[in-house]
Design an enzyme around this catalytic site. Structure first.
Site, PDB file in Angstrom:
ATOM      1  N   TRP A  87       1.053  -1.228   0.003  1.00  0.00           N
ATOM      2  CA  TRP A  87       0.095   0.002  -0.094  1.00  0.00           C
ATOM      3  C   TRP A  87       0.844   1.312   0.141  1.00  0.00           C
ATOM      4  CZ3 TRP A  87      -0.437   4.215   3.288  1.00  0.00           C
ATOM      5  CH2 TRP A  87      -1.476   4.953   3.162  1.00  0.00           C
ATOM      6  N   HIS A  88       2.004   1.381   0.673  1.00  0.00           N
ATOM      7  CA  HIS A  88       2.846   2.392   0.998  1.00  0.00           C
ATOM      8  C   HIS A  88       3.478   2.846  -0.667  1.00  0.00           C
ATOM      9  CE1 HIS A  88       2.042   2.174   5.326  1.00  0.00           C
ATOM     10  NE2 HIS A  88       2.780   3.459   5.242  1.00  0.00           N
ATOM     11  N   GLY A  89       3.707   1.435  -1.201  1.00  0.00           N
ATOM     12  CA  GLY A  89       4.493   2.007  -2.563  1.00  0.00           C
ATOM     13  C   GLY A  89       4.491   0.789  -3.327  1.00  0.00           C
TER      14      GLY A  89
END
Length: 481
Positions: free
Chosen positions: A326-328
């Protein structure tokens, strides 16, 4: 992202926000949501005009899905609408955020698989898509589970998704936590004053602390592996550890302050995470709205810890793999999620009992584990991360004479590090509690506390504005997610 009209920028501070506040309080109360909705559309369009249709499409899609779920009585029909809503939201997120990652990995394997590499144009990442997608999913799930009623007023629902204080980088606000505040809110002077103070505090965290430490961290992480020394590696990691906290908690403070100026009350997003004595405690204190979202909308639906220990371990590992993704869309982020998942599984398997017995050493363990994870979070490639870990462990190839520590650690950075360490602990909260007690006392103490508060807030704003005018701006880290 430099395209965005971010909170810590002159255009926002001296044009957009004053005009929005003036318009908001000048119109009758029943028009104020309309002012906020228009302002939020302008805010997003300022940097992301090509994707304004995407955001509006998300609003219309989820409004329709929520209404369909709310009207359906048949459980099977409700479940089909829920599946359509979740699939639609995740599909858009996958297309814009993960298509490039998937194509890059397929092309990397093309020689092995004996296939022709895919020739696909890169898809730009729309600002805030991870955040407004999670807002939307929480809405349709809560309506499905009867934890909230479907919103029949389209502009009101649009305001929930588009509210500019939380549109691009959160915090992630549940529909059920804010639905009652959307039709009408109490507008008190005390709330507005609190909002201003909280916003300015966040501005100071970002501009005076995070930006200063971020420049040093960027310079050190940009060094080639052959020029990195062990002291520099630890200095860079210490600066980044504090930068990301003050950057993101500063943004959250600004968002909470802005929401309070407009009468909204939302939950806290940080609670001094670096005082945690385990990784489990860290995630109860860091980015609270995200960790709670993953707990309630993924970990518990997967079975949580109710289906045996092995299933609980698997659920934890999966949740944090997805948290990293989700973060990257890159392998370092995936491994960062796996890193935290591994520590959480180990703690659940018995390490937590050891931590309870070793006292202050538990804090050192948690802090080193978090900092070790930040290496993956900050490095752009796995090769860079491996080289950085080697330097941290003492296996550095750099020459201390070529890049001495004092090249990066001047008096300004050293003073900022000292201030950051103090304000990363609950000492800052105790100072605030003392101020509040003085303000509540009768007579002179209250006047003195109020005057000191105004002077302190004004000074932080003035110095922050001066730093911005000097060109020390850099974007919020979480804008790229």
């Amino acid at each position: 992202d430099s395209r965005a009209m971010v909170f810590a920028s002159p255009i926002f501070l001296f044009l957009f926000l004053p005009l929005t506040l003036a318009a908001y309080f000048a119109v009758p109360r029943n028009w104020r949501n309309g002012v906020l909705l228009v302002a939020s559309l302008v805010f997003y369009a300022w940097g992301e005009a090509p994707y304004l249709a995407l955001v509006i499409g998300s609003v219309l899609f989820n409004y329709a899905i929520g209404g369909a779920i709310g009207r359906a009585d048949d459980p099977a029909v409700r479940k089909r609408w829920l599946a359509a809503g979740v699939a639609g939201n995740l599909g858009a997120l996958a297309l814009f955020k993960y298509a490039n990652f998937a194509v890059a990995n397929v092309n990397a394997l093309a020689p092995v698989l004996a296939i022709t590499p895919l020739a696909v144009a890169a898809i730009p990442l729309p600002l805030g898509i991870s955040f407004f997608t999670f807002h939307a999913i929480s809405y349709v799930v809560d309506v499905y589970k009867r934890n909230a009623d479907a919103e029949r007023n389209l502009p009101r629902f649009a305001l929930y998704i588009l509210l500019f204080p939380q549109l691009i980088a959160g915090p992630i606000i549940r529909w059920r936590d804010i639905a009652a505040q959307l039709p009408a809110r109490e507008q008190r002077i005390a709330d507005f004053a609190y909002g201003v103070r909280r916003f300015v505090l966040g501005l100071g965290k970002k501009v005076l602390i995070a930006n200063t430490l971020g420049r040093t961290a960027d310079q050190i992480f940009a060094l080639p592996a052959g020029e990195l020394t062990t002291p520099l590696a630890w200095l860079g990691l210490a600066c980044y550890t504090l930068q990301i906290y003050f950057d993101f908690s500063g943004y959250s403070d600004m968002a909470i302050g802005l929401m309070r100026m407009f009468g909204f009350r939302i939950l806290e997003n940080f609670n001094y995470p670096y005082v945690a004595q385990s990784i489990r405690e860290f995630w109860r204190r860091w980015h609270i709205s995200l960790s709670n979202w993953f707990r309630d909308y993924l970990y518990i639906p997967l079975g949580g810890n109710q289906r045996g220990e092995r299933r609980a371990y698997a659920n934890l590992a999966l949740v944090f793999l997805l948290c990293g993704l989700w973060h990257g869309a890159s392998w370092p982020f995936v491994l960062w999620g796996a890193w935290h998942g591994a520590f959480l599984v180990a703690e659940r398997a018995g390490v937590d009992r050891v931590l309870r017995r070793i006292g202050p050493l538990a804090h050192a363990y948690a802090l080193l584990a978090v900092m070790g994870g930040w290496v993956l979070f900050r490095c752009e490639t796995l090769a860079q991360a491996v080289a950085y870990y080697a330097a941290l462990a003492g296996n550095a190839a750099g020459d201390a004479a070529r890049h001495p520590v004092d090249e990066f650690l001047n008096l300004h950075v050293l003073a900022t590090l000292a201030v950051a360490i103090v304000f990363a602990t609950p000492l800052a909260r105790r100072v605030g509690a003392w101020r509040d007690r003085r303000a509540a006392a009768p007579g002179l103490p209250a006047k003195f506390a109020l005057s000191a508060d105004v002077a302190w807030t004004g000074a932080v704003f003035a110095v922050s504005a001066a730093f911005l005018a000097a060109g020390t701006y850099n974007p919020f880290i979480y804008f790229r997610f």
